[in-house]
Design a protein around this motif. Structure first.
Motif, short mmCIF file in Angstrom:
data_model
loop_
_atom_site.label_atom_id
_atom_site.label_comp_id
_atom_site.label_asym_id
_atom_site.label_seq_id
_atom_site.Cartn_x
_atom_site.Cartn_y
_atom_site.Cartn_z
N HIS A 44 38.79 31.27 -29.00
CA HIS A 44 39.39 32.17 -29.56
C HIS A 44 40.60 32.64 -29.67
CE1 HIS A 44 39.31 32.46 -24.97
NE2 HIS A 44 40.51 33.38 -25.35
N SER A 45 42.00 31.56 -29.10
CA SER A 45 43.48 32.28 -29.61
C SER A 45 43.28 31.44 -30.67
CB SER A 45 43.21 31.33 -28.56
OG SER A 45 45.28 31.09 -28.36
N GLU A 46 44.44 32.21 -31.43
CA GLU A 46 44.80 31.65 -32.84
C GLU A 46 46.34 30.58 -32.45
OE1 GLU A 46 47.47 34.97 -34.17
OE2 GLU A 46 44.97 35.70 -34.39
N GLU A 47 46.48 30.25 -30.79
CA GLU A 47 47.31 28.58 -30.89
C GLU A 47 45.97 27.72 -30.48
OE1 GLU A 47 50.54 29.55 -27.49
OE2 GLU A 47 49.79 31.43 -27.62
N ASP A 48 46.81 26.50 -30.73
CA ASP A 48 46.33 25.61 -30.44
C ASP A 48 45.66 24.54 -29.17
OD1 ASP A 48 45.25 22.61 -31.90
OD2 ASP A 48 46.83 22.52 -30.72
N PRO A 50 46.88 26.73 -26.04
CA PRO A 50 47.53 28.24 -25.45
C PRO A 50 47.94 27.79 -23.81
CG PRO A 50 45.26 28.44 -25.81
CD PRO A 50 45.48 27.64 -26.52
N ARG A 58 42.42 22.52 -29.38
CA ARG A 58 41.68 22.01 -30.39
C ARG A 58 41.60 21.44 -31.68
NH1 ARG A 58 42.78 27.20 -33.50
NH2 ARG A 58 42.14 29.30 -31.49
N HIS A 93 34.11 36.77 -27.59
CA HIS A 93 33.95 35.86 -28.14
C HIS A 93 33.17 35.02 -28.28
CE1 HIS A 93 38.06 37.52 -28.42
NE2 HIS A 93 38.27 37.38 -26.99
N VAL A 96 32.46 33.23 -31.98
CA VAL A 96 33.12 32.11 -32.97
C VAL A 96 33.20 30.88 -31.52
CG1 VAL A 96 35.94 32.57 -30.98
CG2 VAL A 96 35.75 31.15 -32.65
#
Length: 268
Positions: A44-48, A50, A58, A93, A96
């Motif tokens: 759910h994080s935009e960072e690979d 975090p 990811r 989340h 996703v």
């Protein structure tokens, strides 16, 4: 038959040893089945990546799947290797996570609640200054999330369902009225709970879940499985026989593992 469905490895950043090390440990400890179930990335994080040291990035997820499948083939004459994963359950989340998990041929997915009100369940200081009413509410929220995870259809196994006691043993003594409801939902949802022996490494000093919860789980016809939650190879299969005997004493007749997301029954 000996099996262990909950093992980690160095890819998550807080365990020791390679995936292959855990498979070799399973063979050395006379397991017939071993599941590799490292932590999913935070999808759910935009960072690979975090939170390094908590989950794999990811970008490594596909490699994780490929490596387990490669080793499954390599060791097929010595032990049955299962492709598993441990996924956090975040209700907002879940879509996703479901999308990413369905892309790969997992034998099973362990669903674990690690955060309540956006705070880690293992953060002991979260309890500081809470009134008894607030403690009850926190515990009820925790089990409500577990209940939601059971109903989500995302998981075959629910991980360490009273792990909130890990660094706060007093958690077990907080009385709530909703535990039986949660266990009933788990039973009706046809998912298993694990007996997870990693609790012995925490302040609570015992398995997850407690014997009391297991007794109530039996009443609600909840299926059970075994996971060491090993974060180092030498803990693979840790206390399997002790757990088997305790389950037999409580009254369980069988437990299970999963292959191709299908429950495989093993007599106790």
């Amino acid at each position: 038959m000996k099996f262990d469905l909950h093992t980690h490895n160095e890819m998550c950043g807080h365990a020791l040893g390679t995936i292959e090390d855990y498979i070799k440990a399973g063979i050395a400890n006379d397991l017939q089945v071993i599941g590799i179930s490292d932590h999913t990335p935070y999808f759910h994080s935009e960072e690979d990546h975090p939170y390094p040291g908590i989950t794999m990035p990811r970008k490594d997820f596909a490699f994780y799947v490929e490596e387990v499948l490669r080793l499954k083939k390599k060791y097929e004459d010595q032990i049955k290797v299962l492709l598993g994963i441990e996924s956090d359950f975040f209700p907002t989340h879940s879509g996703v996570y479901q999308e990413n998990l369905l892309k790969h041929p997992f034998d099973y997915v362990i669903g674990s609640v690690h955060f309540v009100d956006d705070v880690s369940i293992f953060k002991k200081s979260r309890w500081d200054g809470l009134t008894q009413t607030e403690k009850v509410k926190t515990k009820e929220t925790y089990f409500n999330l577990i209940e939601q995870s059971a109903k989500s259809g995302m998981f075959q196994i629910l991980g360490h369902i009273d792990a909130m006691k890990g660094f706060y043993p007093e958690f077990s003594a907080i009385e709530i009225d909703t535990l039986d409801q949660t266990l009933q939902v788990i039973g009706e949802s046809n998912v298993a709970i694990e007996i997870n022996t990693s609790g012995k490494t925490k302040d609570c000093g015992g398995w997850y879940p407690s014997d009391e919860i297991l007794e109530r789980a039996l009443f609600h016809k909840v299926a059970v499985t075994f996971g060491s939650d090993a974060h180092k190879p030498e803990r693979v299969g840790d206390e399997f026989e002790e757990v088997r005997l305790k389950l037999k004493e409580i009254g369980f007749k069988e437990w299970c593992y999963y292959s191709g997301k299908q429950r495989q029954i093993v007599q106790i």
